[in-house]
Design a protein around this motif. Sequence first.
Motif, PDB file in Angstrom:
ATOM      1  N   GLU A 145       0.810  -1.220   0.000  1.00  0.00           N
ATOM      2  CA  GLU A 145       0.000   0.000   0.000  1.00  0.00           C
ATOM      3  C   GLU A 145       0.841   1.267   0.000  1.00  0.00           C
ATOM      4  O   GLU A 145       0.482   2.254  -0.660  1.00  0.00           O
ATOM      5  N   SER A 146       1.969   1.262   0.723  1.00  0.00           N
ATOM      6  CA  SER A 146       2.703   2.507   0.933  1.00  0.00           C
ATOM      7  C   SER A 146       4.084   2.567   0.288  1.00  0.00           C
ATOM      8  O   SER A 146       4.566   3.652  -0.038  1.00  0.00           O
ATOM      9  N   ILE A 147       4.732   1.416   0.108  1.00  0.00           N
ATOM     10  CA  ILE A 147       6.102   1.418  -0.411  1.00  0.00           C
ATOM     11  C   ILE A 147       6.143   1.102  -1.898  1.00  0.00           C
ATOM     12  O   ILE A 147       6.821   1.779  -2.682  1.00  0.00           O
ATOM     13  N   ASP A 152       8.093   3.832  -9.243  1.00  0.00           N
ATOM     14  CA  ASP A 152       8.384   4.687 -10.395  1.00  0.00           C
ATOM     15  C   ASP A 152       9.267   5.859 -10.008  1.00  0.00           C
ATOM     16  O   ASP A 152      10.157   6.262 -10.770  1.00  0.00           O
ATOM     17  N   GLN A 153       9.035   6.404  -8.823  1.00  0.00           N
ATOM     18  CA  GLN A 153       9.819   7.555  -8.370  1.00  0.00           C
ATOM     19  C   GLN A 153      11.250   7.163  -8.029  1.00  0.00           C
ATOM     20  O   GLN A 153      12.195   7.906  -8.308  1.00  0.00           O
ATOM     21  N   ILE A 154      11.430   5.979  -7.442  1.00  0.00           N
ATOM     22  CA  ILE A 154      12.758   5.543  -7.017  1.00  0.00           C
ATOM     23  C   ILE A 154      13.563   5.012  -8.195  1.00  0.00           C
ATOM     24  O   ILE A 154      14.776   5.232  -8.287  1.00  0.00           O
ATOM     25  N   PHE A 158      14.888   0.450  -6.734  1.00  0.00           N
ATOM     26  CA  PHE A 158      13.770  -0.019  -5.913  1.00  0.00           C
ATOM     27  C   PHE A 158      13.921  -1.490  -5.548  1.00  0.00           C
ATOM     28  O   PHE A 158      13.810  -1.857  -4.377  1.00  0.00           O
ATOM     29  N   GLU A 159      14.186  -2.334  -6.533  1.00  0.00           N
ATOM     30  CA  GLU A 159      14.231  -3.766  -6.285  1.00  0.00           C
ATOM     31  C   GLU A 159      15.335  -4.147  -5.311  1.00  0.00           C
ATOM     32  O   GLU A 159      15.163  -5.044  -4.480  1.00  0.00           O
ATOM     33  N   PHE A 164      10.326  -5.975  -0.454  1.00  0.00           N
ATOM     34  CA  PHE A 164       9.641  -6.367   0.777  1.00  0.00           C
ATOM     35  C   PHE A 164      10.626  -6.854   1.838  1.00  0.00           C
ATOM     36  O   PHE A 164      10.482  -6.512   3.021  1.00  0.00           O
ATOM     37  N   GLU A 165      11.618  -7.639   1.460  1.00  0.00           N
ATOM     38  CA  GLU A 165      12.589  -8.131   2.434  1.00  0.00           C
ATOM     39  C   GLU A 165      13.405  -6.989   3.024  1.00  0.00           C
ATOM     40  O   GLU A 165      13.728  -6.997   4.217  1.00  0.00           O
TER      41      GLU A 165
END
Length: 502
Positions: A145-147, A152-154, A158-159, A164-165
């Motif tokens: 929901e939040s991250i 797209d911005q990062i 991002f990965e 998530f980890e």
Amino acid sequence: MEMAARRVRAFKRWMKREGIQCSDALDLTVSATQGLSITALADLHVGDAVARIPKATCLTVITTAARDMIDAAGLDGSLGLAVAIMHERSLGEQSHWAPYLAVLPEQEPIPLVWTAVEAEELLRGTELHDTVKEDRGVMLEDWKESIEPLQDQIGTQFESFFGFEEYLAARTLIASRSFQVDDHYHGVGMVPLADIFNHKTGAEDVHLNTSASTENSDSGSEEGNESANESTTTSTTSSVSPTTGASTNDDVASSATDDDGDDDDLEMVMVKDVKVGAEVFNTYGLLGNAALLHRYGFTEPDNPFDIVNIDLELVLQWSASLFSGQHCRARLSLWRRLGYSGCASHNSEYFEISFNGEPPNELLLLLYIMLLQQDAYDKIDLALATTGNSNGHMDDILSDKTEKLSDITAEFSEAVLLTDTICNALLSLADMRESLYGKNSIEDDIEALKRCCSIKEKKLYHSLMLRISERRIIQKFRTFATSGSQVRTGEQASPRKKFKRK
């Protein structure tokens, strides 16, 4: 170890450059067995100021280079701080906090980041078994929901740094190390140096002093929160206690708060004399082993704040084995209408069995009502239906005394409620609760703990510590039940609390 020692030296140089003042009487050391710790190089005395930490040096949603991104996304609290940590880590050596982040572990070994198989096998039957599953589910929802919308911005990083980890790793640091820096400006944050002091229950050596403005709040909650009950600005002494919990709520163990941004520093002051060579301990609150393992990744032997919960659902399973569903629902309803309840957490209701094995009176009364003869039940039910007040009728059923139920003495309450049938019910509940741990006996667990290495097998070691501590409470619970007749015959019994009503 040499690499870790170099990082500690770099961290010390960084603290000096940033204006973090650390007493020469404190020694930051690192070892393979204990990790980072702080020991006294000289005798320390009550009132000694041993550190001063400018708020600007704390890693918060205000000070991070990701501030604009966090603001634009409308994130705050632990979610915002998690983004700040992940972003600063993505900057590597370019991060303002690189030397500080380098001395922190990649993640704390709390159950939140254990594999599903590890959590299932190691925590089976314990107070954490269901909690950890719920935690990970909540965290995944938070991340999606939040991250994830920040991808797209990062961009390409991002990965590698915001997955998530990586989010879970950041949340473990927040759960075990963060502090409430202030109320409305920085909020929750990472406080260099303050988070290095290790915990020891009942061994609080250091406090954090600051000018604080705090909201009225309850203390002594499940999370061990300690909040000052002052609504005006005042000079406050707070224990140096990291924020607790891995939930979405920003529950904190203590606060060092003000509303003036970076206008003042956080000062650490000794509250107990410490001899040269001894470790200087902080305390995160009066927490049992389940809470310690859940939030900080360790346990303590003979922890007097350990408890075991018996879920209301377990009590209803016991009653369903003896009575019809209609009987159980009616008796539970009567118990509630009399104004009683168990402890509540999320979607569950439970009863806490104390360290010495004693059940709460609310559980004893529920069992008493479940086992009432039908005519006795009908009297109370009729009284509630006709007058809405059952005190007098309930007193007649429980005894010939005329006191209201809320005024019955502790001794009388036990004598009435610890009948043979109720004691047998307690023993059945003990067996049912014990069965949740699986086939291994407590003796098997103790033998396994003796063979376990607390350094190389931390997860197994601390999960065994938790299982054993809980099962010893269940043993005491059985002893309480089997000795119930002693109370009725006037023999020595431990004092008990009076009934608690809603």
